[in-house]
Design an enzyme around this catalytic site. Structure first.
Site, PDB file in Angstrom:
ATOM      1  N   HIS A 149      -5.478   9.280   0.535  1.00  0.00           N
ATOM      2  CA  HIS A 149      -5.535   8.392   1.708  1.00  0.00           C
ATOM      3  C   HIS A 149      -6.640   8.798   2.671  1.00  0.00           C
ATOM      4  O   HIS A 149      -6.477   8.817   3.890  1.00  0.00           O
ATOM      5  CB  HIS A 149      -4.188   8.343   2.424  1.00  0.00           C
ATOM      6  CG  HIS A 149      -3.940   7.027   3.107  1.00  0.00           C
ATOM      7  ND1 HIS A 149      -4.388   6.746   4.372  1.00  0.00           N
ATOM      8  CD2 HIS A 149      -3.302   5.910   2.691  1.00  0.00           C
ATOM      9  CE1 HIS A 149      -4.020   5.520   4.711  1.00  0.00           C
ATOM     10  NE2 HIS A 149      -3.368   4.990   3.695  1.00  0.00           N
ATOM     11  N   HIS A 160       3.602  -2.496   3.136  1.00  0.00           N
ATOM     12  CA  HIS A 160       3.656  -1.137   2.617  1.00  0.00           C
ATOM     13  C   HIS A 160       4.949  -0.919   1.856  1.00  0.00           C
ATOM     14  O   HIS A 160       5.997  -1.446   2.234  1.00  0.00           O
ATOM     15  CB  HIS A 160       3.540  -0.123   3.757  1.00  0.00           C
ATOM     16  CG  HIS A 160       2.202  -0.127   4.417  1.00  0.00           C
ATOM     17  ND1 HIS A 160       1.831  -1.087   5.347  1.00  0.00           N
ATOM     18  CD2 HIS A 160       1.120   0.685   4.258  1.00  0.00           C
ATOM     19  CE1 HIS A 160       0.583  -0.852   5.735  1.00  0.00           C
ATOM     20  NE2 HIS A 160       0.134   0.210   5.093  1.00  0.00           N
ATOM     21  N   HIS A 216      -5.922   3.255  -4.255  1.00  0.00           N
ATOM     22  CA  HIS A 216      -5.886   3.410  -2.794  1.00  0.00           C
ATOM     23  C   HIS A 216      -6.364   4.799  -2.381  1.00  0.00           C
ATOM     24  O   HIS A 216      -5.915   5.342  -1.379  1.00  0.00           O
ATOM     25  CB  HIS A 216      -4.463   3.158  -2.299  1.00  0.00           C
ATOM     26  CG  HIS A 216      -4.346   2.842  -0.832  1.00  0.00           C
ATOM     27  ND1 HIS A 216      -5.186   1.966  -0.176  1.00  0.00           N
ATOM     28  CD2 HIS A 216      -3.469   3.285   0.104  1.00  0.00           C
ATOM     29  CE1 HIS A 216      -4.824   1.866   1.093  1.00  0.00           C
ATOM     30  NE2 HIS A 216      -3.799   2.675   1.294  1.00  0.00           N
ATOM     31  N   ASP A 243       0.814  -1.213   0.000  1.00  0.00           N
ATOM     32  CA  ASP A 243       0.000   0.000   0.000  1.00  0.00           C
ATOM     33  C   ASP A 243       0.852   1.269   0.000  1.00  0.00           C
ATOM     34  O   ASP A 243       2.055   1.240   0.272  1.00  0.00           O
ATOM     35  CB  ASP A 243      -0.911   0.024   1.227  1.00  0.00           C
ATOM     36  CG  ASP A 243      -2.103  -0.915   1.105  1.00  0.00           C
ATOM     37  OD1 ASP A 243      -2.949  -0.890   2.010  1.00  0.00           O
ATOM     38  OD2 ASP A 243      -2.200  -1.667   0.120  1.00  0.00           O
ATOM     39  N   ASP A 244       0.174   2.384  -0.272  1.00  0.00           N
ATOM     40  CA  ASP A 244       0.706   3.746  -0.097  1.00  0.00           C
ATOM     41  C   ASP A 244       1.827   4.097  -1.064  1.00  0.00           C
ATOM     42  O   ASP A 244       2.712   4.891  -0.733  1.00  0.00           O
ATOM     43  CB  ASP A 244       1.164   3.967   1.350  1.00  0.00           C
ATOM     44  CG  ASP A 244       0.049   3.803   2.356  1.00  0.00           C
ATOM     45  OD1 ASP A 244      -1.120   3.812   1.937  1.00  0.00           O
ATOM     46  OD2 ASP A 244       0.334   3.644   3.552  1.00  0.00           O
TER      47      ASP A 244
END
Length: 279
Positions: free
Chosen positions: A146, A236, A142, A91-92
């Site tokens: 955020h 991540h 995503h 993620d991210d």
């Protein structure tokens, strides 16, 4: 927290507790968070976000994530079929501090994974977003910045998803079908919109907790102790100011090697779930 007291003191405590009532926080870990950019919402572990979500559900009577998973099995997933496959997800992204290093390891070990991109970051680091796609990894949505999606109106939720898809399509040619909501949070109205518009929402069932900046051995333990057939692993490859994902990068070779030794293969989420990467 409490020491042992004599009978008289115990009686005094009982009386005090009766007067104070039960409004004492159950778990201080519920407030552990890791910030992304100053303008973005913070990142926290799945367990703490679920605890906070449960408190909200008591008041608004909304379905829990587990109820939504059961109600929308074709749209909302947290694991794959129970075969000896693992989906590594990151993620991210993109993040110039960490994403490239994760990609280097995956390339060396010939593993394809799935990366969930934040639209704002992809816009800032287009070359990294392109590299993810060019090296054969799947890319998903995503949100744009955020956001905690389940707190947004449907129009703002749609804006987060559509804006990010537009950016990713312009950079990679992929109009992502997969959505991973930050914190795993999504509500029923948003799921219904996702289903109607051909999206799949994908959470996870193995949490590395690497966002905490854990060392290599702890990241390995969190993953290897929990994986099984069809596991979707949350890691991540991007983080907030001051974050440290060295543990994830260092743990990856051992995780891949150990799981292969046990007979697992690595697949992207589109492969695992039998869906196309692009809508």
């Amino acid at each position: 927290m409490f020491k042992r007291y004599r009978a008289g003191s115990c009686l005094l405590w009982i009386m005090l507790l009766f007067l104070i009532g039960p409004d004492i926080p159950a778990n201080a870990s519920d407030v552990h968070r890791l910030s992304l950019h100053p303008q973005e919402t913070s990142v926290m572990s799945e367990s703490s976000q679920h605890a906070n979500q449960s408190k909200n559900q008591i008041s608004d009577d909304a379905p829990s994530l587990s109820q939504l998973l059961r109600k929308y099995p074709d749209t909302f997933r947290s694991s794959g079929p129970r075969v000896k496959q693992i989906a590594l997800t990151f993620d991210d992204v993109p993040d110039p501090r960490f994403t490239g290093k994760v990609l280097d390891v995956l390339k060396e070990y010939q593993v394809k994974a799935t990366f969930f991109a934040v639209g704002e970051r992809a816009k800032k680091h287009p070359d990294l977003a392109k590299r993810i796609h060019d090296e054969g990894h799947a890319i998903g949505n995503h949100s744009y910045n955020h956001a905690q999606l389940n707190k947004l109106s449907l129009d703002k939720f749609k804006g987060q998803i559509e804006r990010t898809n537009t950016i990713l399509k312009s950079l990679t040619g992929v109009d992502p079908r997969l959505i991973r909501p930050p914190y795993g949070d999504i509500n029923e109205e948003q799921l219904q919109w996702a289903r109607k518009n051909g999206y799949k929402v994908v959470n996870w069932n193995v949490d590395s907790l690497d966002w905490k900046g854990l060392p290599k051995e702890e990241v390995k333990s969190n993953i290897l102790s929990a994986v099984g057939p069809g596991s979707i692993v949350l890691q991540h490859a991007g983080g907030g100011v001051g974050s440290d994902l060295t543990g994830t990068i260092e743990a990856l070779p051992d995780i891949i090697t150990e799981l292969r030794r046990k007979g697992y293969s690595f697949v992207t989420l589109p492969e695992m779930l039998g869906v196309s990467e692009s809508r």
